[in-house]
Structures are given as C-alpha cells and as structure tokens.
Design a protein around this motif. Structure first.
Motif, short mmCIF file in Angstrom:
data_model
loop_
_atom_site.label_atom_id
_atom_site.label_comp_id
_atom_site.label_asym_id
_atom_site.label_seq_id
_atom_site.Cartn_x
_atom_site.Cartn_y
_atom_site.Cartn_z
N LYS A 67 0.84 -1.19 0.08
CA LYS A 67 0.03 -0.12 -0.20
C LYS A 67 0.96 1.31 0.06
CE LYS A 67 -4.68 -0.88 0.66
NZ LYS A 67 -5.31 -0.90 1.81
N SER A 68 0.36 2.36 -0.53
CA SER A 68 1.15 3.33 -0.58
C SER A 68 0.82 4.17 0.36
CB SER A 68 0.72 4.60 -1.77
OG SER A 68 1.26 5.73 -1.67
N ILE A 69 1.90 4.77 1.03
CA ILE A 69 1.67 5.46 2.48
C ILE A 69 1.26 6.67 2.16
CG2 ILE A 69 2.97 6.79 4.55
CD1 ILE A 69 4.70 4.26 4.67
N LEU A 70 1.48 7.25 1.07
CA LEU A 70 1.00 8.72 0.65
C LEU A 70 -0.58 8.70 0.52
CD1 LEU A 70 4.20 9.60 -1.86
CD2 LEU A 70 3.56 10.14 0.80
N SER A 71 -0.88 7.97 -0.24
CA SER A 71 -2.31 7.96 -0.49
C SER A 71 -3.27 6.79 -0.46
CB SER A 71 -2.48 8.01 -2.27
OG SER A 71 -1.94 6.78 -2.63
N ASN A 72 -2.63 5.73 0.41
CA ASN A 72 -3.05 4.69 0.98
C ASN A 72 -4.03 3.93 -0.12
OD1 ASN A 72 -3.73 3.05 3.23
ND2 ASN A 72 -6.10 3.79 3.34
N THR A 73 -3.51 3.92 -1.31
CA THR A 73 -3.92 2.94 -2.58
C THR A 73 -2.88 1.91 -2.84
OG1 THR A 73 -2.91 4.52 -4.03
CG2 THR A 73 -5.06 5.24 -3.64
N VAL A 74 -3.42 0.97 -3.44
CA VAL A 74 -2.59 0.05 -3.89
C VAL A 74 -1.80 0.58 -5.15
CG1 VAL A 74 -2.48 -2.36 -5.12
CG2 VAL A 74 -4.46 -1.75 -3.38
N PRO A 75 -0.56 0.59 -5.01
CA PRO A 75 0.35 1.06 -6.31
C PRO A 75 0.33 0.10 -7.48
CG PRO A 75 1.70 0.01 -4.28
CD PRO A 75 0.43 0.17 -4.01
N GLU A 76 0.75 0.89 -8.56
CA GLU A 76 0.91 -0.10 -9.90
C GLU A 76 2.19 -0.50 -10.24
OE1 GLU A 76 0.04 2.20 -13.54
OE2 GLU A 76 -1.27 3.35 -12.10
N LEU A 77 2.55 -1.15 -11.07
CA LEU A 77 3.94 -1.71 -11.32
C LEU A 77 4.28 -0.82 -12.79
CD1 LEU A 77 4.06 -5.41 -11.08
CD2 LEU A 77 5.06 -3.86 -9.63
N LYS A 78 5.27 -0.44 -12.78
CA LYS A 78 5.77 0.47 -14.01
C LYS A 78 7.25 0.32 -14.39
CE LYS A 78 4.32 5.08 -15.84
NZ LYS A 78 3.91 6.48 -15.51
N LYS A 79 7.70 0.47 -15.42
CA LYS A 79 8.97 0.23 -15.70
C LYS A 79 10.01 1.74 -15.87
CE LYS A 79 8.22 -4.14 -18.24
NZ LYS A 79 8.60 -5.04 -17.14
N SER A 80 11.12 1.51 -15.60
CA SER A 80 12.18 2.79 -15.72
C SER A 80 13.53 2.14 -15.57
CB SER A 80 11.82 3.53 -14.58
OG SER A 80 12.89 4.71 -14.52
N GLU A 81 14.30 3.00 -16.45
CA GLU A 81 15.87 2.59 -16.37
C GLU A 81 16.55 3.42 -15.33
OE1 GLU A 81 18.73 2.83 -20.31
OE2 GLU A 81 19.15 4.43 -19.11
N HIS A 82 17.31 2.55 -14.51
CA HIS A 82 17.91 3.12 -13.20
C HIS A 82 19.42 2.35 -13.59
CE1 HIS A 82 15.00 3.95 -10.02
NE2 HIS A 82 14.33 4.12 -11.26
N LEU A 83 20.09 3.16 -12.80
CA LEU A 83 21.50 2.83 -12.74
C LEU A 83 21.83 1.96 -11.49
CD1 LEU A 83 23.15 6.38 -13.60
CD2 LEU A 83 22.37 4.44 -15.20
N PHE A 84 22.79 1.08 -11.68
CA PHE A 84 23.16 0.10 -10.48
C PHE A 84 24.91 0.15 -10.35
CE2 PHE A 84 19.06 -1.07 -11.50
CZ PHE A 84 18.33 -1.78 -10.43
N PHE A 85 25.06 0.13 -9.02
CA PHE A 85 26.48 -0.13 -8.59
C PHE A 85 26.74 -1.75 -8.59
CE2 PHE A 85 29.54 -0.92 -4.84
CZ PHE A 85 30.65 -0.47 -5.39
N ASP A 86 27.82 -2.23 -9.23
CA ASP A 86 28.17 -3.64 -8.94
C ASP A 86 28.76 -4.09 -7.86
OD1 ASP A 86 28.38 -6.21 -9.71
OD2 ASP A 86 29.87 -5.76 -11.49
N LEU A 87 28.00 -4.12 -6.69
CA LEU A 87 28.36 -4.75 -5.50
C LEU A 87 28.98 -6.16 -5.42
CD1 LEU A 87 28.48 -3.82 -2.32
CD2 LEU A 87 26.19 -4.80 -2.08
N PRO A 88 28.14 -7.02 -6.26
CA PRO A 88 28.61 -8.61 -5.98
C PRO A 88 30.26 -8.46 -6.66
CG PRO A 88 26.50 -8.34 -7.27
CD PRO A 88 27.04 -6.95 -6.99
N HIS A 89 30.69 -7.64 -7.30
CA HIS A 89 32.05 -7.81 -7.95
C HIS A 89 33.05 -7.70 -6.65
CE1 HIS A 89 35.26 -6.51 -10.39
NE2 HIS A 89 35.93 -5.49 -9.54
#
Length: 547
Positions: free
Chosen positions: A175-197
């Motif tokens: 649940k979203s704390i901001l609106s108390n609604t059920v959030p939906e799934l949406k795609k976006s490009e993100h940057l990741f740090f290679d921690l497993p390395h």
C-alpha cells in the motif's frame, strides 16, 4: 594507558533533516562523544564530524506540506539540530550538510570513478508507482507484509522483524503510505552499482575485526544469500543531486549520505588549513576512521559503503561501532505512546549530564536495545552521582574549608589505597577504549563505595572534636578529596558539565595522566553544590508537557 593511535576521524550516522533530535538519536551521539572525549584525554588528535542527511522523497514531501522550500527547510532543521547537540555537550569539530557544494562535487567525482571502472550498470526495472501522486514510490513510502517471515506492516526495503532485505515489488499486499492506495507496477531505467564484484574483498574485510562479532555473523547470512547490484538512482520528482547527463534522474540518498562523512571533513579542512585531507582519506591512510551507527543501517555501512570506498580509491573504516535501539519505559519511541521526548524537551526539565550518565550505564559492545526507564533513571542518577560520588567531596571539603583554609595536607593518609585506585584506572580506561561504558560505570561506582567506606571508617566528624587529631583529620579529608578527584576524572568523558564544576572546585584540571600525582599542599575552592538531586516532579512535568 599507552596507545599507539594518534590521529582519529570519528563520525556518527547523519540525522535526517525532517524532524527534531530525540532521545533515541542522542544515544549514538552520546556514545560517540564519550569515546571521543576519552581519546582526547589521552592526548590523541581526534576530529569528530557529522552532518544533516538532507536528500530524498520525505524531505520533498514535507517541504510541499509545509509550503517552505526544501533548501530553507533543511537550513532551519540543521540549525535546530546543532543547538540540540550542543545542549548535550556533543563535541563535534564540524557539523555540515549533505546538501553542500563539497558533497555534490564528491558524489559526482566518485560516480565518475565508478563509471570509468565499469562498475555502473543500466537496467530496466519494475517499480511501484502511485498514480494518485504521479510518482514512483521510495521503499519507505510503501508498507505491506514481509515476503520472508510474513510480518505485517513492514516497509518496502527490509523487515524489522526478521531483518530480511528485499525488493519492494516482492512485498505482499503493498500500500502507498502517501495515498493509501494500491500502487501499480511501472518500468524505468535505473543505474546500479556492481556490489557483487566486491564480494570476496568484503568477506575478508568484514572478518578483519572491523565489526562486532554479532554483526559479522549477521553479514555471513547476507553473503550466503548473495549480494545484489545496488540501485543508486531515483526518478524525478526527487530532492537531491541530479545525475550528470540525465534530466530526470537523481542520485539515491543512500549514495550521497555516507559520502557526507568525507565532505564534512573536507569542509573542516577548509576551515582549518592545518589538516591534511589526503592523510585521512587516501587509500593507504595510516590514520584511523571510526563510525558509530545504529543496527538498522548495518547493511549500508558494512557492505555498500566499504565497496564504494574501495571502488573509488578511498580508505575504508577501521572500526564500526553498532548499537541497538532506544526504548522508553519498555516501549518503542512513538508519539502515539506518549514517550517521544525531544532533546529540547528533555533540557526544559532535566540536565544533559543525567542522560549521558544513564546511557553510559547501559552502553556496551553488544547490540542490545537500551531501555530508558525513567523511574530507574531517577534512582540511578541520585544514588550513584549524588549519594555516592558527590557525597565524597561534600563530606570532606567542609573540614578543609573550615579548619585548614581550603588547603590540602602535605601527605595522604593512606597511600596504599590511593595506589589501588590508580591500578583500577587502567581497567576503567580499557572499558572506555572498547565502548564498555556499562562496565566502566560499574567499576567507578564500586570505587566510590570504597572511598565512602574509607571516610566512614575514619569518621572525620569525630576527630574534629579533638584538636590534637587535626593533623590526622587534615590528611584524611585530603585523602577523600584526592579519591574524589580520581573518580571525577574517570567520569569526565561521561559528564563534562559536572567535571567542569569539579575542576573549579578542585582548582585543578582533570586528566588521566594527572592523577598519578596527588594534590598536596594545594588550595581548593570553597565547596558549592556540584549536582542536584532529580525529583519525580521533573519527570512528571517532562511527560505531561511534551507537546
């Protein structure tokens, strides 16, 4: 006590810039300050730094709610935080902000190094999106059921019950704390740090003695599960530093917050030109770096942070001291439970030394939660400080003041007892060194009991009736004052305000190396009350008038 370490950099976790400092925050800052003061008493060069953690969605949302710009809001909160810490005698050399030019430049510098080394990866991810608020939801703005242990009401990044770390999309019935609604799934490009390395490096580093064994054991569980690449970007809208060459992406607050340790020190170096920045942060630094943190942020400090430092050619921490949470009267700190006590509310009714002392009786190298029991607090402070320690000074100084013109005798009544106190000093100092403040205070109070027993046996109030015993009386009371001096020296890192008053009374500075030589033929000042008893009415008023 001899120590080879001479130059230390000490940090506390950065308080978040969305509210006042409360008694829960104060535990960590008091713990670190006691340790820092002890190190300074040894003659070591210590730089004690901190800063406000100022970025992230919560800051942005609070700014919108209050109608104040984020920049203005975080400046106001930082000013309040600095006043609160000063009120508890937290002896920072520098208190800065992560929303600073130094921090922005360092974050970009580190990011570019990571990128150059091939450690930044791009992935399309699926996130929870609040369509009512038109924004992707940070982990802390989602609540649901833990996918591992099925505990309800858990945040989107980790479970407070079982300690599991997970992805927010794995949360059951989010649940979203901001609106108390059920959030939906949406795609976006993100940057990741290679921690497993850095898995192998981290396995070695976390077993090198830098962590308490309880923490080290917990981290082995995370290694078994396998380290994941770490998302270091967030989508707009967001309050933070923009990622270079992106118009709608920002650095995640947990990337720039620990870098705030470096930037706060860099800011201090600007103010004090005699400090060499590289000496403390270069990869092969011979100085020591100590972090004091709560158990809720161990994952970041023991895995992400050292990996980022390693990847960008900075030094890693020498030791991380981890503590548990603070409970008040056996309950989690909560406004609804009526036990949410801010630093300034405390100081309206009570002194800072009292909380510093009470916490020191509880702080150990374990990661257990600490209970601030307010009835026990009154009894502990009154009994230990007033009835035992202050009593030594008040009951012997009256004779020195009245019959010997405030001057101590030229020899002690019991040199063997004095030597026993000195031998105990090494033990107490070792407890300070290892953050075993609970054991240090236990030993200090046991020695105060011995000092009081000595005075009881010698009964100066009887000797004063016989003028032929005045020389003996003088030596006994001078002995009492010197035992008090040793005890109050031990307490100096814990109770700085009391020790300041004691120094005025003794007309002498307090330090560990000075107690080797007793005060003889020395003029003290007339005794004035050094500490007042705490009354139950002070606690009642504190709890009644918190709002």
């Amino acid at each position: 006590m001899n120590q080879s370490v001479k130059k230390l950099l000490v940090t506390c976790a950065l308080p978040y810039a969305n509210g006042d400092i409360h008694v829960g925050h104060l535990l960590e800052h008091i713990q670190a300050d006691i340790w820092v003061r002890y190190q300074r008493m040894l003659g070591n060069t210590v730089y004690f730094i901190c800063a406000d953690d100022t970025h992230g969605t919560p800051i942005m949302i609070k700014s919108q709610q209050t109608g104040i710009s984020p920049d203005k809001m975080i400046t106001q909160i930082k000013n309040r935080h600095e006043i609160d810490f000063a009120g508890f005698n937290i002896s920072f050399d520098n208190y800065h902000s992560t929303h600073s030019d130094e921090n922005r430049k360092l974050v970009e510098f580190i990011y570019n190094r990571l990128k150059k080394n091939g450690l930044i990866k791009k992935h399309i991810i699926t996130q929870l999106f609040d369509s009512t608020k038109n924004m992707f939801l940070p982990d802390r703005f989602i609540k649901g059921t833990c996918p591992k242990c099925k505990a309800s009401n858990q945040y989107g990044d980790s479970c407070e019950i079982c300690g599991s770390i997970y992805n927010s999309i794995d949360l059951i019935e989010p649940k979203s704390i901001l609106s108390n609604t059920v959030p939906e799934l949406k795609k976006s490009e993100h940057l990741f740090f290679d921690l497993p390395h850095f898995t192998e490096m981290l396995k070695v580093w976390t077993q090198s003695g830098v962590l308490q064994s309880q923490i080290s054991n917990k981290i082995q569980e995370w290694f078994k599960i396998g380290l994941k690449q770490w998302d270091i970007s967030r989508d707009a809208p967001y309050f933070g530093f923009k990622i270079p060459n992106y118009c709608d992406k920002y650095f995640y607050v947990w990337l720039d917050a620990p870098i705030g340790y470096i930037s706060s020190f860099k800011n201090l170096c600007k103010k004090r030109t005699n400090i060499n920045f590289k000496e403390f942060w270069e990869k092969n630094s011979q100085t020591k770096l100590y972090h004091f943190i709560g158990k809720d942020i161990v994952y970041f400090h023991s895995l992400f942070w050292p990996a980022i430092l390693e990847a960008s050619d900075f030094r890693k921490p020498s030791k991380i001291f981890v503590h548990g949470y603070v409970m008040v009267n056996n309950n989690k700190i909560s406004k609804s439970k009526g036990n949410f006590i801010t630093a300034r509310q405390w100081l309206q009714y009570l002194d800072s030394d009292s909380l510093r002392y009470y916490y020191s009786t509880k702080i150990s190298s374990n990661i257990e939660d600490i209970n601030l029991n307010l009835r026990d607090f009154i009894n502990r402070v009154n009994n230990d400080i007033v009835n035992k320690i202050i009593n030594i000074a008040s009951r012997t100084s009256s004779f020195i003041n009245k019959y010997f013109d405030n001057k101590l005798a030229n020899k002690l009544d019991d040199l063997e007892l004095y030597q026993n106190f000195l031998k105990t000093s090494d033990e107490i100092e070792n407890y300070f060194l290892n953050c075993e403040f609970n054991l240090a205070t236990q030993r200090i109070i046991s020695m105060a009991d011995i000092a009081n027993l000595y005075i009881d046996k010698k009964s100066p109030w009887r000797l004063v009736k016989d003028k032929s015993s005045y020389n003996h009386l003088h030596e006994i009371c001078s002995m009492g004052i010197n035992l008090f001096r040793i005890i109050i020296t031990w307490l100096k890192p814990i109770m700085p305000a009391l020790s300041d008053r004691a120094e005025l009374f003794l007309n002498s500075k307090l330090n560990f190396n000075l107690i080797q030589k007793p005060l003889l033929n020395h003029k003290i000042n007339s005794y004035r009350k050094l500490y007042s008893r705490i009354e139950i009415s002070q606690i009642d008023n504190l709890l009644k008038n918190k709002s």
